[in-house]
Design a protein around this motif. Structure first.
Motif, short mmCIF file in Angstrom:
data_model
loop_
_atom_site.label_atom_id
_atom_site.label_comp_id
_atom_site.label_asym_id
_atom_site.label_seq_id
_atom_site.Cartn_x
_atom_site.Cartn_y
_atom_site.Cartn_z
N SER A 134 -7.94 4.13 -3.68
CA SER A 134 -8.53 3.06 -2.87
C SER A 134 -9.93 3.46 -2.42
CB SER A 134 -7.67 2.76 -1.64
OG SER A 134 -7.46 3.94 -0.89
N ASP B 183 -9.19 6.59 -8.63
CA ASP B 183 -8.74 6.89 -7.26
C ASP B 183 -7.88 5.73 -6.76
OD1 ASP B 183 -8.33 8.30 -4.97
OD2 ASP B 183 -10.41 8.26 -4.28
N THR C 194 -17.50 6.13 1.75
CA THR C 194 -18.29 7.37 1.92
C THR C 194 -17.73 8.51 1.07
OG1 THR C 194 -17.01 7.66 3.93
CG2 THR C 194 -19.23 6.88 4.21
N THR C 195 -16.42 8.67 1.05
CA THR C 195 -15.81 9.72 0.23
C THR C 195 -16.08 9.45 -1.25
OG1 THR C 195 -14.03 9.74 1.84
CG2 THR C 195 -13.70 11.04 -0.14
N SER D 234 -4.23 11.69 -4.85
CA SER D 234 -3.79 10.29 -4.78
C SER D 234 -4.05 9.50 -6.06
CB SER D 234 -4.46 9.60 -3.59
OG SER D 234 -5.85 9.84 -3.59
N PHE E 36 0.83 -1.22 0.00
CA PHE E 36 0.00 0.00 0.00
C PHE E 36 0.86 1.27 0.00
CE2 PHE E 36 -3.34 2.81 2.06
CZ PHE E 36 -4.20 2.79 0.97
N ASP F 72 -3.65 3.32 9.27
CA ASP F 72 -4.82 3.43 10.13
C ASP F 72 -6.10 3.14 9.35
OD1 ASP F 72 -6.39 4.02 12.31
OD2 ASP F 72 -6.42 6.16 11.89
P1 5GP Z 1 -13.67 6.27 1.05
O1 5GP Z 1 -14.40 6.27 -0.24
O2 5GP Z 1 -13.29 4.92 1.44
O3 5GP Z 1 -14.44 6.97 2.13
O4 5GP Z 1 -12.35 7.11 0.88
C1 5GP Z 1 -11.37 6.73 -0.02
C2 5GP Z 1 -10.31 7.80 -0.05
O5 5GP Z 1 -9.58 7.80 1.17
C3 5GP Z 1 -9.31 7.59 -1.17
O6 5GP Z 1 -9.33 8.74 -1.99
C4 5GP Z 1 -7.96 7.51 -0.49
O7 5GP Z 1 -7.04 8.40 -1.12
C5 5GP Z 1 -8.19 7.94 0.91
N1 5GP Z 1 -7.42 7.07 1.80
C6 5GP Z 1 -7.05 5.80 1.62
N2 5GP Z 1 -6.35 5.35 2.66
C7 5GP Z 1 -6.24 6.36 3.52
C8 5GP Z 1 -5.61 6.51 4.77
O8 5GP Z 1 -4.98 5.60 5.31
N3 5GP Z 1 -5.70 7.73 5.35
C9 5GP Z 1 -6.39 8.77 4.76
N4 5GP Z 1 -6.44 9.95 5.39
N5 5GP Z 1 -6.99 8.64 3.58
C10 5GP Z 1 -6.93 7.46 2.97
#
Ligand code: 5GP
Ligand code: SF4
Ligand code: MG
Length: 456
Positions: A348, A346, A353-354, A284, A239, A388
């Motif tokens: 991951s 993207d 939610t993001t 990212s 990762f 984390d």
């Molecule tokens: P999700 O859709 O899961 O809410 O958010 C995904 C986003 O979280 C991705 O754009 C990725 O860049 C970011 N992300 C992935 N791993 C981590 C992490 O360990 N810490 C933080 N702050 N962001 C992360």
């Protein structure tokens, strides 16, 4: 977290500060530097980013030609002043400071045992266990005692340590987290750093990666490399290549930016789409989106623009029904996206939610179709080795099929990289990496139970 060590430069603290600046992406919760001058150690630590913690005044209180530094991103212990690093102690062997990147999986057990024996802990960090163990093992040589202390520890650790006369670097036997050695061009002194991007800013040339299981002692006598642990085979965190490391760094011989572009190229082969544009989720997803665009022949556009100045203390207006969350950080451009079929790239999807909010932003800007491609495989397990991630119940890909995830985030299609293609892109055959959060193949026993496949 990010760690830096400097040995043999008249402005060691100032150089460490530069190095921490380059590693700020590895942790923004707190920053700290310990310097060493003629057998005495000096410490400055604080909450926030390097620029919040350090000014001329603080650097001025850090004399000497040796120093270590740390930027923190918490995986064990809360985000409070007490838990800032480097951890700094005075004990019967003198002063000792340590900065840790990683996470120890047996810290809770060790702490319980040590507390039963009378140890008084000052922080909630797993790292403090190491100094309590260090204080207990016999012997005079710090390097030897540190190795003996670490024999009792299981987990991920890239450490920089400072004693009254020496800088010590250690990478755990599996080498989960990176650590590199550099040489200062002007003074001939040595640098340890989590990533090579720090060497560039500090004016140091890359010498080599610290090897998994290597303990390196830097002193006035020069450099001494030791291999105190039984060899177990490298398991570098994959990762780091996908997301965590800076793209301009070279980790274990692989240029991160190039690896990300190759992942994007592989995504274009695995998930070709009838589309008009390739758009990254910045920052990212940028390199992978470039790779996708190159391989597919589709135009690359910055349909999402990121505001780089969003602090942690954004005050949400009490206006009902408006969620500023992602919008504060990302703005979708209708002038680019209107009427277009978009491949959105993207790194991951963790909770999802993001990603759901980003898809709806892109649609609201007029995109006709949104095809989501991801440069990580589905994240199905938490990390216990220094990243984390939330627990399994909150990982969308652990709870849902890919088709369900697609529906939840509202995309027209969804494609993840495969583990095979990922390893081809990072230049390996899958040997020598940790991919537990994607495969459930945990290289070290976890608090949740080893290789928790049965929990699915
Ligand atoms: P999700 O859709 O899961 O809410 O958010 C995904 C986003 O979280 C991705 O754009 C990725 O860049 C970011 N992300 C992935 N791993 C981590 C992490 O360990 N810490 C933080 N702050 N962001 C992360
Ligand atoms: Fe890296 Fe995932 Fe392994 Fe953690 S579990 S070390 S994030 S590959
Ligand atoms: Mg992101």
């Amino acid at each position: 977290c990010g760690v830096i060590g400097v040995f043999g430069h008249p402005e060691a603290a100032n150089l460490t500060y530069l190095g921490l600046y380059a590693l700020q992406h590895r942790g923004q919760e707190s920053a700290g530097i310990v310097s060493g001058d003629q057998g005495k150690l000096y410490v400055q630590r604080g909450m926030g980013r390097v620029a919040d913690v350090f000014g001329l005044e603080q650097i001025g209180k850090l004399p000497g030609d040796q120093a270590i530094g740390h930027v923190r991103y918490s995986t064990a212990g809360g985000s409070v002043l007490r838990n800032t690093q480097p951890v700094f102690i005075n004990y019967r062997h003198g002063a000792f400071a340590v900065g840790h990147n990683g996470n120890l999986v047996n810290a809770a057990e060790l702490r319980t045992r040590l507390e039963r024996e009378g140890a008084i802990f000052h922080t909630d960090m797993d790292t403090e266990v190491v100094v309590h163990l260090l204080a207990r093992v016999p012997g005079d040589d710090t390097g030897t005692r540190l190795a003996a202390a670490l024999q009792q520890v299981s987990g991920a650790y890239s450490l920089v340590c400072l004693t009254e006369s020496r800088l010590i670097g250690v990478r755990d036997p599996m080498g989960f987290r990176p650590l590199v050695l550099g040489r200062l061009i002007d003074s001939g002194g040595f640098v340890l750093a989590s990533e090579t991007c720090a060497l560039d800013l500090m004016g140091a040339e890359f010498v080599r990666d610290i090897e998994p299981g290597e303990l390196i002692v830097i002193s006035k006598e020069g450099i001494e490399s030791r291999k105190p642990f039984a060899p177990v085979g490298r398991r570098m965190c994959v990762f780091e290549y996908i997301y965590f490391a800076r793209p301009d760094s070279v980790l274990d011989g692989v240029h991160v930016y190039s690896a990300r572009k190759r992942i994007g190229q592989a995504l274009a082969r695995l998930h070709p789409r009838e589309a008009d544009l390739v758009v990254p989720v910045p920052d990212s997803g940028v390199a992978a989106a470039m790779g996708y665009a190159e391989a597919s022949g589709l135009p690359f556009e910055l349909g999402l623009i990121r505001n780089h100045y969003v602090g942690r203390t954004f005050i949400q207006p009490a206006q009902r029904g408006r969620d500023f969350g992602v919008k504060v950080k990302l703005n979708a451009q209708p002038n680019i996206l209107r009427g277009k079929r978009v491949v959105l790239v993207d790194d991951s999807i963790v909770r999802g939610t993001t990603s759901a909010k980003i898809v709806s932003l892109v649609r609201a800007a007029g995109a006709r179709e949104v095809h989501f491609v991801v440069s990580a495989p589905p994240t199905t397990g938490p990390c216990y080795y220094g990243i984390d991630t939330p627990d399994r119940s909150q990982l969308i890909a652990a709870q849902h099929t890919i088709e369900e995830v697609r529906k939840i985030i509202g995309a027209d299609s969804l494609g993840y990289i495969s583990l095979e293609a990922l390893y081809e892109a990072v230049g390996g055959c899958g040997q020598g990496f940790c991919d537990a959060c994607f495969s459930d193949d945990y290289p070290l026993p976890t608090p949740e139970g080893h290789g928790s496949r049965q929990l699915h």
